[in-house]
Design an enzyme around this catalytic site. Sequence first.
Site, PDB file in Angstrom:
ATOM      1  N   ARG A  28       0.842  -1.207   0.000  1.00  0.00           N
ATOM      2  CA  ARG A  28       0.000   0.000   0.000  1.00  0.00           C
ATOM      3  C   ARG A  28       0.874   1.253   0.000  1.00  0.00           C
ATOM      4  O   ARG A  28       1.899   1.302   0.688  1.00  0.00           O
ATOM      5  CB  ARG A  28      -0.920  -0.005   1.226  1.00  0.00           C
ATOM      6  CG  ARG A  28      -1.930  -1.134   1.154  1.00  0.00           C
ATOM      7  CD  ARG A  28      -3.035  -1.025   2.186  1.00  0.00           C
ATOM      8  NE  ARG A  28      -3.703  -2.305   2.269  1.00  0.00           N
ATOM      9  CZ  ARG A  28      -4.616  -2.753   1.409  1.00  0.00           C
ATOM     10  NH1 ARG A  28      -5.008  -1.970   0.407  1.00  0.00           N
ATOM     11  NH2 ARG A  28      -5.138  -3.956   1.541  1.00  0.00           N
ATOM     12  N   ILE A  30       2.207   4.812   0.909  1.00  0.00           N
ATOM     13  CA  ILE A  30       2.280   5.479   2.216  1.00  0.00           C
ATOM     14  C   ILE A  30       1.426   6.753   2.252  1.00  0.00           C
ATOM     15  O   ILE A  30       0.971   7.164   3.317  1.00  0.00           O
ATOM     16  CB  ILE A  30       3.768   5.792   2.573  1.00  0.00           C
ATOM     17  CG1 ILE A  30       3.953   5.926   4.072  1.00  0.00           C
ATOM     18  CG2 ILE A  30       4.292   6.996   1.817  1.00  0.00           C
ATOM     19  CD1 ILE A  30       5.400   5.917   4.523  1.00  0.00           C
ATOM     20  N   HIS A  99       7.335   1.161 -10.933  1.00  0.00           N
ATOM     21  CA  HIS A  99       6.139   0.760 -10.179  1.00  0.00           C
ATOM     22  C   HIS A  99       4.887   1.159 -10.936  1.00  0.00           C
ATOM     23  O   HIS A  99       4.864   2.159 -11.651  1.00  0.00           O
ATOM     24  CB  HIS A  99       6.120   1.372  -8.773  1.00  0.00           C
ATOM     25  CG  HIS A  99       6.327   2.860  -8.748  1.00  0.00           C
ATOM     26  ND1 HIS A  99       7.570   3.450  -8.859  1.00  0.00           N
ATOM     27  CD2 HIS A  99       5.438   3.879  -8.629  1.00  0.00           C
ATOM     28  CE1 HIS A  99       7.438   4.762  -8.805  1.00  0.00           C
ATOM     29  NE2 HIS A  99       6.159   5.059  -8.682  1.00  0.00           N
ATOM     30  N   HIS A 101       1.032   2.249 -10.117  1.00  0.00           N
ATOM     31  CA  HIS A 101       0.048   2.636  -9.109  1.00  0.00           C
ATOM     32  C   HIS A 101      -1.300   2.024  -9.490  1.00  0.00           C
ATOM     33  O   HIS A 101      -1.688   2.060 -10.664  1.00  0.00           O
ATOM     34  CB  HIS A 101      -0.184   4.154  -9.097  1.00  0.00           C
ATOM     35  CG  HIS A 101       0.984   4.977  -8.673  1.00  0.00           C
ATOM     36  ND1 HIS A 101       1.078   5.547  -7.418  1.00  0.00           N
ATOM     37  CD2 HIS A 101       2.098   5.367  -9.340  1.00  0.00           C
ATOM     38  CE1 HIS A 101       2.197   6.248  -7.334  1.00  0.00           C
ATOM     39  NE2 HIS A 101       2.836   6.167  -8.484  1.00  0.00           N
TER      40      HIS A 101
HETATM   41  P1  DGP Z   1       5.854   8.163  -8.093  1.00  0.00           P
HETATM   42  O1  DGP Z   1       5.592   9.630  -8.036  1.00  0.00           O
HETATM   43  O2  DGP Z   1       5.130   7.483  -9.234  1.00  0.00           O
HETATM   44  O3  DGP Z   1       7.338   7.864  -8.090  1.00  0.00           O
HETATM   45  O4  DGP Z   1       5.220   7.554  -6.766  1.00  0.00           O
HETATM   46  C1  DGP Z   1       5.948   7.080  -5.690  1.00  0.00           C
HETATM   47  C2  DGP Z   1       4.960   6.673  -4.626  1.00  0.00           C
HETATM   48  O5  DGP Z   1       5.669   5.971  -3.616  1.00  0.00           O
HETATM   49  C3  DGP Z   1       4.251   7.824  -3.909  1.00  0.00           C
HETATM   50  O6  DGP Z   1       2.840   7.746  -4.186  1.00  0.00           O
HETATM   51  C4  DGP Z   1       4.519   7.603  -2.437  1.00  0.00           C
HETATM   52  C5  DGP Z   1       5.063   6.207  -2.384  1.00  0.00           C
HETATM   53  N1  DGP Z   1       6.087   6.008  -1.363  1.00  0.00           N
HETATM   54  C6  DGP Z   1       7.230   6.730  -1.219  1.00  0.00           C
HETATM   55  N2  DGP Z   1       7.935   6.282  -0.177  1.00  0.00           N
HETATM   56  C7  DGP Z   1       7.220   5.239   0.344  1.00  0.00           C
HETATM   57  C8  DGP Z   1       7.458   4.357   1.445  1.00  0.00           C
HETATM   58  O7  DGP Z   1       8.444   4.426   2.159  1.00  0.00           O
HETATM   59  N3  DGP Z   1       6.501   3.431   1.673  1.00  0.00           N
HETATM   60  C9  DGP Z   1       5.376   3.305   0.891  1.00  0.00           C
HETATM   61  N4  DGP Z   1       4.510   2.352   1.238  1.00  0.00           N
HETATM   62  N5  DGP Z   1       5.140   4.114  -0.146  1.00  0.00           N
HETATM   63  C10 DGP Z   1       6.051   5.071  -0.418  1.00  0.00           C
END
Ligand code: DGP
Length: 113
Positions: A28, A30, A99, A101
């Site tokens: 999920r 964050i 990744h 989403h």
């Molecule tokens: P992007 O902008 O497409 O690179 O999205 C990166 C996403 O990663 C952003 O929606 C927040 C998520 N994210 C960043 N750091 C963490 C983390 O430490 N844990 C989790 N679960 N999500 C994270």
Amino acid sequence: MDCIFCKIISGEIPAEIIHRDDEIVAFRDINPEAPVHLLIVPVKHIETITDIDTEDQNLVGRMVFVAKQLCEQEGISESGFRMVLNCREHGGQEVYHLHIHVLGGRAMRWPPG
Ligand code: DGP
């Protein structure tokens, strides 16, 4: 390697992991932007979609398939969802580990900002 998603995959940083196999991990987000906000990542460190090789085609296909299965699991297949793949600066990519989403549980708008 100083990559936050590699650290989540290795267990060094905690996350709510909802899928794990040899090639793909999902957890999920964050900072959820919707009631359901999942991230599907390859175990292999690939920085962004422009870095995939011929040999990675099946992996990316499997990421989409796992995402589809997780949508069923999360109960958003019928209502619908959005799959997003941000690439580099103009795509708004913040984490340079490939990744997808998955956003669901509410209606999305179009066009995106
Ligand atoms: P992007 O902008 O497409 O690179 O999205 C990166 C996403 O990663 C952003 O929606 C927040 C998520 N994210 C960043 N750091 C963490 C983390 O430490 N844990 C989790 N679960 N999500 C994270």
